[in-house]
Design an enzyme around this catalytic site. Sequence first.
Site, PDB file in Angstrom:
ATOM      1  NE  ARG A   1      18.047  50.720   6.255  1.00 26.02           N
ATOM      2  CZ  ARG A   1      17.921  51.983   6.666  1.00 26.02           C
ATOM      3  NH1 ARG A   1      18.467  52.973   5.967  1.00 26.02           N
ATOM      4  NH2 ARG A   1      17.267  52.263   7.772  1.00 26.02           N
TER       5      ARG A   1
ATOM      6  CD  GLU B   1      25.337  51.418   6.175  1.00 28.58           C
ATOM      7  OE1 GLU B   1      24.717  51.333   5.094  1.00 28.58           O
ATOM      8  OE2 GLU B   1      24.960  52.110   7.120  1.00 28.58           O
TER       9      GLU B   1
ATOM     10  CG  HIS C   1      23.468  55.215   7.073  1.00 29.86           C
ATOM     11  ND1 HIS C   1      23.115  53.893   6.986  1.00 29.86           N
ATOM     12  CD2 HIS C   1      22.287  55.900   7.097  1.00 29.86           C
ATOM     13  CE1 HIS C   1      21.802  53.779   6.970  1.00 29.86           C
ATOM     14  NE2 HIS C   1      21.273  54.994   7.032  1.00 29.86           N
TER      15      HIS C   1
HETATM   16  P1  NAP Z   1       7.869  55.285   2.504  1.00 27.92           P
HETATM   17  O1  NAP Z   1       7.142  56.572   2.685  1.00 27.92           O
HETATM   18  O2  NAP Z   1       7.246  54.035   3.030  1.00 27.92           O
HETATM   19  O3  NAP Z   1       8.171  55.132   0.941  1.00 27.92           O
HETATM   20  C1  NAP Z   1       8.677  53.974   0.376  1.00 27.92           C
HETATM   21  C2  NAP Z   1       8.373  53.971  -1.121  1.00 27.92           C
HETATM   22  O4  NAP Z   1       8.968  52.818  -1.682  1.00 27.92           O
HETATM   23  C3  NAP Z   1       6.895  53.910  -1.453  1.00 27.92           C
HETATM   24  O5  NAP Z   1       6.621  54.802  -2.503  1.00 27.92           O
HETATM   25  C4  NAP Z   1       6.688  52.472  -1.926  1.00 27.92           C
HETATM   26  O6  NAP Z   1       5.722  52.345  -2.943  1.00 27.92           O
HETATM   27  C5  NAP Z   1       8.029  52.179  -2.528  1.00 27.92           C
HETATM   28  N1  NAP Z   1       8.286  50.751  -2.584  1.00 27.92           N
HETATM   29  C6  NAP Z   1       8.226  49.848  -1.579  1.00 27.92           C
HETATM   30  N2  NAP Z   1       8.549  48.627  -2.041  1.00 27.92           N
HETATM   31  C7  NAP Z   1       8.802  48.774  -3.358  1.00 27.92           C
HETATM   32  C8  NAP Z   1       9.178  47.884  -4.394  1.00 27.92           C
HETATM   33  N3  NAP Z   1       9.344  46.568  -4.156  1.00 27.92           N
HETATM   34  N4  NAP Z   1       9.350  48.378  -5.646  1.00 27.92           N
HETATM   35  C9  NAP Z   1       9.182  49.702  -5.887  1.00 27.92           C
HETATM   36  N5  NAP Z   1       8.842  50.596  -4.952  1.00 27.92           N
HETATM   37  C10 NAP Z   1       8.636  50.131  -3.701  1.00 27.92           C
HETATM   38  O7  NAP Z   1       9.303  55.354   3.190  1.00 27.92           O
HETATM   39  P2  NAP Z   1      10.238  56.643   3.387  1.00 27.92           P
HETATM   40  O8  NAP Z   1       9.917  57.310   4.668  1.00 27.92           O
HETATM   41  O9  NAP Z   1      10.232  57.446   2.129  1.00 27.92           O
HETATM   42  O10 NAP Z   1      11.648  55.922   3.582  1.00 27.92           O
HETATM   43  C11 NAP Z   1      12.192  55.104   2.558  1.00 27.92           C
HETATM   44  C12 NAP Z   1      13.425  54.374   3.045  1.00 27.92           C
HETATM   45  O11 NAP Z   1      14.517  55.270   3.104  1.00 27.92           O
HETATM   46  C13 NAP Z   1      13.346  53.817   4.470  1.00 27.92           C
HETATM   47  O12 NAP Z   1      12.666  52.574   4.516  1.00 27.92           O
HETATM   48  C14 NAP Z   1      14.801  53.709   4.869  1.00 27.92           C
HETATM   49  O13 NAP Z   1      15.314  52.432   4.641  1.00 27.92           O
HETATM   50  C15 NAP Z   1      15.493  54.718   3.969  1.00 27.92           C
HETATM   51  N6  NAP Z   1      16.062  55.815   4.764  1.00 27.92           N
HETATM   52  C16 NAP Z   1      17.404  56.041   4.718  1.00 27.92           C
HETATM   53  C17 NAP Z   1      17.954  57.059   5.467  1.00 27.92           C
HETATM   54  C18 NAP Z   1      19.424  57.352   5.470  1.00 27.92           C
HETATM   55  O14 NAP Z   1      19.945  57.782   6.501  1.00 27.92           O
HETATM   56  N7  NAP Z   1      20.132  57.197   4.360  1.00 27.92           N
HETATM   57  C19 NAP Z   1      17.144  57.862   6.272  1.00 27.92           C
HETATM   58  C20 NAP Z   1      15.777  57.610   6.294  1.00 27.92           C
HETATM   59  C21 NAP Z   1      15.251  56.572   5.533  1.00 27.92           C
HETATM   60  P3  NAP Z   1       4.122  52.483  -2.695  1.00 27.92           P
HETATM   61  O15 NAP Z   1       3.934  53.831  -2.063  1.00 27.92           O
HETATM   62  O16 NAP Z   1       3.564  52.419  -4.048  1.00 27.92           O
HETATM   63  O17 NAP Z   1       3.763  51.371  -1.781  1.00 27.92           O
END
Ligand code: NAP
Length: 316
Positions: free
Chosen positions: A236, A265, A283
Amino acid sequence: MKLLITRPMPPAVQARARADFDAEIRGKTTFLTQEEILRALTEFDVVVPTLGDQFSAEIFAQVPEPRCKLLANFGVGYNHIDVDAAHAAGVAVTNTPGAVTDATADIAMTLLLTTARRAGEGERLVRSGRWQGWHPTQMLGHHVTGKKVGIVGMGRIGQAIARRCHFGFGMTVSYQSRNPKQLEFPAEYISDLSVLASAVDFLVIAVPGGAETRHLVNAQVLTSMNPTGIVINIARGEVVDEAALITALQTGQIAGAGLDVYEFEPKVPQALCAMENVTLLPHLGTATEEVRTDMGHMALDNVAAFMAGRSLPNPV
Ligand code: NAP
């Protein structure tokens, strides 16, 4: 029960929504206005919102007892919904994890390769008609194979990016997340983000957005990077301090950036557009027909479970 879907969806998703539910599908592709959000909460039982539809604490304060009881978000990221305020108003929230993982990891690699190998700049050169032919020192970029990548947020998408980097490009993987992970490939956990940033060639951001991660990648982290370092953000926009990123790029503290998301954005600063060493995508993380269809079905699975009184498959 009345369902509102806040954007046009792929055909299979629209067809299912119309067949299975009393669905209104909004025709516009823009974010919901404040008036539309108030209507969504007061005139519908379930809403499928998505990125940019700001279901904020202020909105819930205006509608303390909404008719809507479920926000079945289309997308894994839900930082546009104040989940605590929604829950306090009796509104459940779901998302679409997993469906988005590979496509978003693919876009991270697209940005990494495009930025490192100057592919956007090269494409612009060819299209301009100014290309004068191959020569040994033409447009030298940064080698990718075997380099060091640092993943910020080793969740589903972070791990999918790490797998591509390790197995596909022979890269050394380090990462930061809240907790260390058990992984099926070698990866070093580095808890300090500035230390991670100083140790890698590519810093790839894959954490959720929201208050907790706002400006996680700030001037200090960017200053820690090597001048040959490249930042990739598919998470994000607000996770990166965009003004600090622009300064780091303009002063040569880092070598480039590949961005799919922006702090304000869809506004993209002119300073970023002006730099050849920056790759800018609108995006596109999950933008394939298959993935958007899967995401839509996942959102509708949550709607169906809610309407049948079953437990929600993907609560947040
Ligand atoms: P996820 O499986 O929940 O993974 C998030 C990771 O971030 C986890 O490893 C978590 O750590 C870590 N995290 C959370 N808060 C943190 C912090 N304060 N400091 C350091 N690490 C932290 O989520 P995901 O499915 O991979 O998706 C991640 C994000 O990608 C989504 O929330 C979304 O905003 C973004 N995204 C973007 C697009 C795009 O079109 N560009 C598409 C899809 C998703 P722990 O595991 O240790 O808790």
